[in-house]
Write a protein that holds these residues in place. Structure first.
Motif, short mmCIF file in Angstrom:
data_model
loop_
_atom_site.label_atom_id
_atom_site.label_comp_id
_atom_site.label_asym_id
_atom_site.label_seq_id
_atom_site.Cartn_x
_atom_site.Cartn_y
_atom_site.Cartn_z
N ARG A 268 0.85 -1.19 0.00
CA ARG A 268 0.00 0.00 0.00
C ARG A 268 0.88 1.24 0.00
O ARG A 268 2.02 1.19 0.46
CB ARG A 268 -0.89 0.00 1.25
CG ARG A 268 -1.90 1.15 1.29
CD ARG A 268 -2.92 0.95 2.38
NE ARG A 268 -3.85 2.07 2.41
CZ ARG A 268 -4.85 2.18 3.28
NH1 ARG A 268 -5.07 1.21 4.17
NH2 ARG A 268 -5.66 3.22 3.25
N GLU A 269 0.35 2.32 -0.53
CA GLU A 269 1.06 3.60 -0.50
C GLU A 269 0.15 4.64 0.13
O GLU A 269 -1.04 4.72 -0.19
CB GLU A 269 1.44 4.01 -1.93
CG GLU A 269 2.50 5.07 -1.98
CD GLU A 269 3.15 5.18 -3.36
OE1 GLU A 269 2.89 6.20 -4.03
OE2 GLU A 269 3.90 4.26 -3.76
N TYR A 270 0.71 5.41 1.07
CA TYR A 270 -0.03 6.47 1.76
C TYR A 270 0.51 7.82 1.31
O TYR A 270 1.72 7.99 1.16
CB TYR A 270 0.15 6.36 3.27
CG TYR A 270 -0.26 5.05 3.88
CD1 TYR A 270 -1.58 4.81 4.25
CD2 TYR A 270 0.68 4.05 4.12
CE1 TYR A 270 -1.95 3.61 4.84
CE2 TYR A 270 0.31 2.84 4.70
CZ TYR A 270 -1.01 2.63 5.06
OH TYR A 270 -1.37 1.44 5.64
N PRO B 207 -3.21 3.78 9.75
CA PRO B 207 -2.77 2.93 8.63
C PRO B 207 -3.91 2.19 7.94
O PRO B 207 -3.73 1.70 6.82
CB PRO B 207 -1.79 1.95 9.28
CG PRO B 207 -2.19 1.90 10.71
CD PRO B 207 -2.73 3.25 11.04
N SER C 22 -7.28 3.51 7.47
CA SER C 22 -8.02 4.46 6.61
C SER C 22 -7.09 5.25 5.70
O SER C 22 -7.52 5.74 4.65
CB SER C 22 -8.82 5.43 7.48
OG SER C 22 -7.95 6.34 8.14
N GLY C 23 -5.82 5.39 6.12
CA GLY C 23 -4.89 6.23 5.36
C GLY C 23 -5.02 7.71 5.66
O GLY C 23 -4.37 8.53 5.02
N ASN C 24 -5.87 8.06 6.64
CA ASN C 24 -6.12 9.48 6.93
C ASN C 24 -5.21 9.99 8.04
O ASN C 24 -4.98 9.29 9.03
CB ASN C 24 -7.58 9.68 7.36
CG ASN C 24 -8.55 9.37 6.25
OD1 ASN C 24 -8.27 9.59 5.08
ND2 ASN C 24 -9.70 8.83 6.61
N THR D 154 5.41 10.34 0.29
CA THR D 154 4.57 9.16 0.53
C THR D 154 5.24 8.20 1.52
O THR D 154 6.44 8.27 1.76
CB THR D 154 4.29 8.40 -0.77
OG1 THR D 154 5.53 7.92 -1.32
CG2 THR D 154 3.60 9.29 -1.80
#
Length: 214
Positions: A10-12, A44, A46-48, A202
């Motif tokens: 995954r990438e944030y 991690p 929700s990515g918010n 990121t």
């Protein structure tokens, strides 16, 4: 030496107001990352972004179960994550050339970027307890399940390396895709590494290899 290609899960990001990712740590619930003038908490799942602390944050970040530790130029700050207060500072062993930061075994482990080494230091005084030499530029540092890993980044080439904490010899390499540099590094204690992506703004989650019996 084992070698594998990184599997990016995954990438944030990128995140507003954070154009560079420095240190990365994990408190069991949130990813924390340093972005120059702030430490930011990220969910991690929700990515918010969750919240941020206004504090100088130029390199590695670590969490000891209660406090955050953050490299700011030539010093390491101990921070209360609830209030954002800086509780103490100690000198950083690289005098400003420091990179990654990790907490393990009651001590801090500090990557020295161009010095190509990792120092184990006393978290109260900053005294260097021992030094491990590396053959590459050291970026992020993390301990997980008794394994010492660090990131490297030279040009477009970057990887994660598991090293012998006694000798510094490389036991395993996870090679990142070209251009996917690793600035900060942290494990979630499970199957993920969280890798700061430097100027990309990121954070990449990379699958951690299963631990093999010695």
């Amino acid at each position: 030496m084992k070698r594998s290609e990184a599997e990016i899960l995954r990438e944030y990001g990128p995140f507003p107001g954070a154009d560079h990712i420095h240190g990365v740590t994990f408190d069991g619930r949130n990813i924390w990352f340093a972005s120059g003038d702030k430490i930011n908490a990220l969910d991690p799942e929700s990515g918010n972004p969750v919240r941020s602390i206004d504090v100088a944050a130029h390199a590695g970040t670590a969490f000891d179960g209660k406090h955050l530790f953050q490299i700011a130029e030539d010093r390491i700050q101990k921070i209360d994550p609830e209030t954002g207060r800086v509780l103490a500072t100690i000198p950083a062993p690289g005098g400003g050339g420091d990179s990654g930061l990790a907490w393990a075994e009651g001590t801090l482990w500090v990557g020295q970027h161009r010095g190509r080494r990792i120092h184990q230091i006393d978290p109260e005084t900053g005294a260097i307890l021992r030094t491990i030499e590396s053959k590459r530029v050291v970026t992020g540092v993390t301990w997980v399940d008794g394994e010492l890993w660090h990131g490297t980044w030279e040009g477009d080439d970057s990887d994660l390396r598991r090293i012998d904490p006694e000798t510094g010899s490389v036991l395993e390499r996870i090679v990142m895709p070209s251009g996917a540099g690793v600035s900060g590094l942290e494990s979630d204690g499970g199957e993920r590494f969280f890798c700061g992506g430097g100027g990309s703004g990121t954070i990449r989650a990379v699958r951690r290899p299963k631990k093999h019996a010695p």
